[in-house]
Design a protein around this motif. Structure first.
Motif, mmCIF file in Angstrom:
data_model
loop_
_atom_site.group_PDB
_atom_site.id
_atom_site.type_symbol
_atom_site.label_atom_id
_atom_site.label_comp_id
_atom_site.label_asym_id
_atom_site.label_seq_id
_atom_site.Cartn_x
_atom_site.Cartn_y
_atom_site.Cartn_z
ATOM 1 N N THR A 157 -8.173 -65.553 -54.089
ATOM 2 C CA THR A 157 -7.016 -65.509 -53.193
ATOM 3 C C THR A 157 -5.947 -66.511 -53.594
ATOM 4 N N ARG A 158 -6.327 -67.511 -54.400
ATOM 5 C CA ARG A 158 -5.372 -68.544 -54.811
ATOM 6 C C ARG A 158 -4.884 -68.356 -56.244
ATOM 7 N N VAL A 159 -5.402 -67.322 -56.918
ATOM 8 C CA VAL A 159 -5.032 -67.050 -58.305
ATOM 9 C C VAL A 159 -3.891 -66.037 -58.325
ATOM 10 N N PRO A 160 -2.930 -66.190 -59.234
ATOM 11 C CA PRO A 160 -1.862 -65.182 -59.331
ATOM 12 C C PRO A 160 -2.436 -63.778 -59.479
ATOM 13 N N LEU A 161 -1.803 -62.829 -58.821
ATOM 14 C CA LEU A 161 -2.300 -61.456 -58.841
ATOM 15 C C LEU A 161 -2.442 -60.917 -60.256
ATOM 16 N N GLY A 162 -1.506 -61.293 -61.133
ATOM 17 C CA GLY A 162 -1.567 -60.807 -62.512
ATOM 18 C C GLY A 162 -2.843 -61.209 -63.213
ATOM 19 N N SER A 163 -3.325 -62.424 -62.940
ATOM 20 C CA SER A 163 -4.562 -62.884 -63.569
ATOM 21 C C SER A 163 -5.745 -62.059 -63.106
ATOM 22 N N VAL A 164 -5.716 -61.649 -61.827
ATOM 23 C CA VAL A 164 -6.804 -60.822 -61.297
ATOM 24 C C VAL A 164 -6.733 -59.412 -61.882
ATOM 25 N N LEU A 165 -5.508 -58.864 -61.951
ATOM 26 C CA LEU A 165 -5.345 -57.514 -62.490
ATOM 27 C C LEU A 165 -5.676 -57.455 -63.969
ATOM 28 N N ASP A 166 -5.541 -58.579 -64.665
ATOM 29 C CA ASP A 166 -5.875 -58.619 -66.091
ATOM 30 C C ASP A 166 -7.355 -58.383 -66.341
ATOM 31 N N MET A 167 -8.198 -58.736 -65.357
ATOM 32 C CA MET A 167 -9.642 -58.588 -65.528
ATOM 33 C C MET A 167 -10.036 -57.147 -65.239
ATOM 34 N N PRO A 168 -10.734 -56.483 -66.157
ATOM 35 C CA PRO A 168 -11.193 -55.114 -65.870
ATOM 36 C C PRO A 168 -11.988 -55.086 -64.567
ATOM 37 N N SER A 169 -11.720 -54.101 -63.719
ATOM 38 C CA SER A 169 -12.381 -54.052 -62.419
ATOM 39 C C SER A 169 -13.896 -53.971 -62.557
ATOM 40 N N GLY A 170 -14.372 -53.294 -63.611
ATOM 41 C CA GLY A 170 -15.815 -53.203 -63.822
ATOM 42 C C GLY A 170 -16.429 -54.563 -64.095
ATOM 43 N N THR A 171 -15.727 -55.379 -64.890
ATOM 44 C CA THR A 171 -16.226 -56.723 -65.207
ATOM 45 C C THR A 171 -16.267 -57.594 -63.971
ATOM 46 N N LEU A 172 -15.181 -57.597 -63.200
ATOM 47 C CA LEU A 172 -15.111 -58.431 -62.004
ATOM 48 C C LEU A 172 -16.153 -58.004 -60.976
ATOM 49 N N LYS A 173 -16.286 -56.700 -60.770
ATOM 50 C CA LYS A 173 -17.279 -56.204 -59.825
ATOM 51 C C LYS A 173 -18.685 -56.531 -60.305
ATOM 52 N N ASN A 174 -18.914 -56.403 -61.602
ATOM 53 C CA ASN A 174 -20.234 -56.671 -62.158
ATOM 54 C C ASN A 174 -20.626 -58.135 -61.985
ATOM 55 N N ILE A 175 -19.659 -59.050 -62.180
ATOM 56 C CA ILE A 175 -19.948 -60.475 -62.015
ATOM 57 C C ILE A 175 -20.239 -60.793 -60.554
ATOM 58 N N LEU A 231 7.285 -61.478 -56.882
ATOM 59 C CA LEU A 231 7.544 -62.921 -56.941
ATOM 60 C C LEU A 231 7.957 -63.439 -55.570
ATOM 61 N N ILE A 232 8.790 -62.679 -54.865
ATOM 62 C CA ILE A 232 9.186 -63.078 -53.514
ATOM 63 C C ILE A 232 7.969 -63.080 -52.588
ATOM 64 N N ALA A 233 7.047 -62.124 -52.808
ATOM 65 C CA ALA A 233 5.824 -62.057 -52.010
ATOM 66 C C ALA A 233 4.802 -63.104 -52.417
ATOM 67 N N SER A 234 5.139 -63.932 -53.406
ATOM 68 C CA SER A 234 4.285 -65.030 -53.878
ATOM 69 C C SER A 234 2.982 -64.531 -54.498
ATOM 70 N N LEU A 235 3.042 -63.368 -55.151
ATOM 71 C CA LEU A 235 1.867 -62.883 -55.868
ATOM 72 C C LEU A 235 1.778 -63.504 -57.257
ATOM 73 N N TRP A 236 2.893 -64.032 -57.764
ATOM 74 C CA TRP A 236 2.944 -64.800 -58.995
ATOM 75 C C TRP A 236 3.860 -65.996 -58.773
#
Length: 605
Positions: free
Chosen positions: A105-123, A409-414
């Motif tokens: 929740t504190r990481v920029p959205l782009g960093s989260v989207l960069d991670m393949p969803s399968g990898t993140l879910k698997n971890i 950016l205005i929404a503070s996602l990055w």
């Protein structure tokens, strides 16, 4: 680079208040060991008494009862030890997941989207869950299985040092055999982990894209990709196990066979008169408990290595760069106006193997070494604009021009790379995430609904809202009639990601959820992209009433939907091409004029 932590350090980092449960588990494991040693000593004593001619059957009965009690104590303390370690372990796994979710929740959205969803879910799910057995058993099992053979060996050495050494004669064979199993282990293990990740990512990609695959008749070629990943995932393990089968068999069959050395060597000493029959029999009994526990300890080697890799992945997420925000607000904004000053921005990636963020698919970037900050093409080039409090501002422009990037950016996602974004005269970097989230409601075209009822999905905008308030906001948002037409109305379960609803229905519920939040700043990023013109008009009229007095930002491709905006910014190639009202921009005969004519023509067609 963060310091590499040991497995125990990781365990106690996430153990929290359950650390004492681990220590208590070790304590009861020691009691278990003590209860496991005493029966061997008593059995040796019984043998000695029998050979000495003692015929007191009551004495033997009492000793057998004591042995039984100690064996019962061994099982009892083992149960308590493993129960405590499991309680602590489940707490560790829960804390890992909580802290990872809190971190995301504190990481920029782009960093989260960069991670393949399968990898993140698997971890977050499978890989963390797979550590349960290791973490629950490693401390008590290691303690007991290491301490027991050490105590037994010391006792054997006390009886006869020669036989103590003889009981270890098969151990070198086991160690040498095990060393062959270690050949290229790091390379093999990393390869297996990588192949497993690829398989998980491919499976998620295949499932998520099954509709497109069927629609375009690519099921055969797409399925082949999954089959290849599955075959490679299994082959790496099969080949590894095939190479290890003989060393493993030799190590785990010969090493614990202590009688292969104890019987002939002990027999030789007995015949020579240098070893008594009582001690010989005692040593035979005790020697059988020396090696097997050590092999049990060794059998945890793979599990410990696996847990270490998983904790490394957890650490990789925990070390991701966070949005720069304070815990508390240094200064409260004077109002809800928004000012962008010379904003520059490019999507940054967290690692060399990660893909570009979705919003930047058209650009290219060269991977950089892990640990450095990869440089990507700049998306926004010196954006400056002022959005007064209570104004209605629209962003328009060609696809990929940067409209949604500005909104995010205005929404503070990055965070911006340079320049600043201010709300009420305060840089958003000086506002806490809690305060900022309270002020801003953001609705994108790719809305996510949880697998809950329609009512609960809307209530997420304000958790304390009553059922009547949820239904009232649905009426005001123009959603009530369509919701009541669903099978169970507001109690209809929407399915995973809202799969039971159409794209337009999902968007309308997401808009109602945002309206329920009642934030003073509302951002609608193509929020009606999937709705038909008739419903779009209803939604626009409803939203217009709900956002009166709020600072509204709308990103739209259909120019007719933002014709009445107080101001329109035309974005092109990451820069402001022009801005003004619809009439002012239309009179300039520029890009907006061309877009409007194309829009009108497409409507006529």
């Amino acid at each position: 680079m963060s310091e590499k932590k040991s497995l125990l350090t990781w365990i106690f980092t996430f153990a929290g208040e359950k650390k004492t449960a681990y220590f208590a588990s070790i304590f009861f494991a020691l009691l278990k060991v003590a209860c496991g040693i005493v029966p061997y000593i008593l059995i040796a004593s019984i043998v000695q008494e029998l050979l000495s001619g003692v015929r007191d059957w009551n004495l033997y009965f009492q000793e057998c009862v004591i042995i039984a009690l100690f064996w019962a104590g061994n099982a009892f303390f083992h149960m308590i030890s493993t129960t405590l370690s499991h309680v602590a372990t489940f707490n560790v796994l829960a804390n890992i997941r909580k802290k990872l979710c809190d971190k995301l929740t504190r990481v920029p959205l782009g960093s989260v989207l960069d991670m393949p969803s399968g990898t993140l879910k698997n971890i977050l799910i499978e890989r963390i869950d797979s550590m349960e057995t290791t973490l629950a058993h490693i401390l008590p099992e290691w303690t007991s299985n290491l301490l027991l053979p050490l105590v037994m060996f010391a006792y054997l050495f006390h009886i006869d040092w020669r036989m103590g050494l003889a009981s270890l004669a098969t151990l070198p064979i086991g160690i040498i055999s095990a060393s062959f199993m270690m050949t290229n282990m790091t390379e093999r293990f990393n390869n297996a982990i990588e192949k497993t990740k690829i398989l998980n990512d491919t499976a998620v990609e295949y499932i998520n894209g099954i509709e497109v695959i069927k629609a375009f008749g690519k099921s055969k070629s797409s399925y082949e990709k999954f089959v290849t990943a599955a075959r490679e995932g299994s082959d790496c393990y099969v080949e590894w196990m095939r190479d290890c089968i003989w060393p493993f068999t030799i190590a785990f069959v010969i090493a614990p066979s202590t009688l292969l050395s104890v019987l002939p060597i002990g027999g030789f000493f007995f015949l020579n008169g240098t070893l008594s029959a009582v001690n010989f029999i005692t040593i035979i009994i005790l020697s059988m408990s020396v090696i097997q526990p050590l092999l049990t300890v060794y059998s945890y080697h793979d599990d410990i290595a696996k847990a270490g890799v998983i904790f490394g992945e957890v650490g990789g997420i925990m070390n991701m760069v966070e949005l720069s925000r304070p815990e508390k607000d240094a200064k409260k904004p004077s109002d809800n106006s928004i000012v962008l000053k010379d904003v520059h921005f490019g999507y940054h990636r967290e690692g060399e193997s990660l893909p570009l963020a979705p919003a930047d698919k058209s650009s290219s970037a060269t991977p950089s070494p892990r640990g450095s900050t990869p440089k990507t093409p700049e998306i926004l080039h010196g954006i400056s604009m002022t959005l007064p409090q209570g104004s209605y501002t629209a962003f328009v422009g060609p696809s990929g021009s940067g409209k949604s990037t500005i909104a995010r950016l205005i929404a503070s996602l990055w965070d911006v790379d340079s320049g600043s974004i201010e709300i009420g005269g305060v840089n958003i970097k000086n506002l806490s995430l809690e305060e900022y989230n309270r002020r801003v409601a953001y609705v994108s075209q790719d809305n996510f609904l949880f697998d809950l009822s329609v009512r609960e999905n809307i209530r997420l905008g304000r958790l304390e809202a009553t059922d009547s308030e949820v239904e009232e906001i649905a009426r005001k948002s123009g959603c009530y009639d369509f919701i009541m037409s669903l099978e169970k109305g507001f109690d209809t379960i929407v399915g995973g990601s809202g799969a039971h609803l159409s794209g337009g229905e999902r968007q309308r519920i997401a808009i109602a959820r945002a309206m329920m939040k009642d934030a003073p700043i509302v951002i609608l990023d193509e929020a009606t992209a999937y709705t038909d013109p008739e419903n779009e008009a209803i939604i626009q009229q409803s939203v217009a009433q709900l956002v009166k007095g709020k600072t509204l930002i709308v990103i739209a491709h259909r120019l007719s939907t933002v014709k009445d905006a107080d101001q329109i910014y035309v974005i092109k190639n990451g820069r402001i091409d022009s801005h003004g009202t619809h009439e002012e921009l239309f009179a300039q005969n520029g890009l907006y004029n061309s877009m409007w004519e194309a829009h009108v023509q497409s409507k006529d067609e």
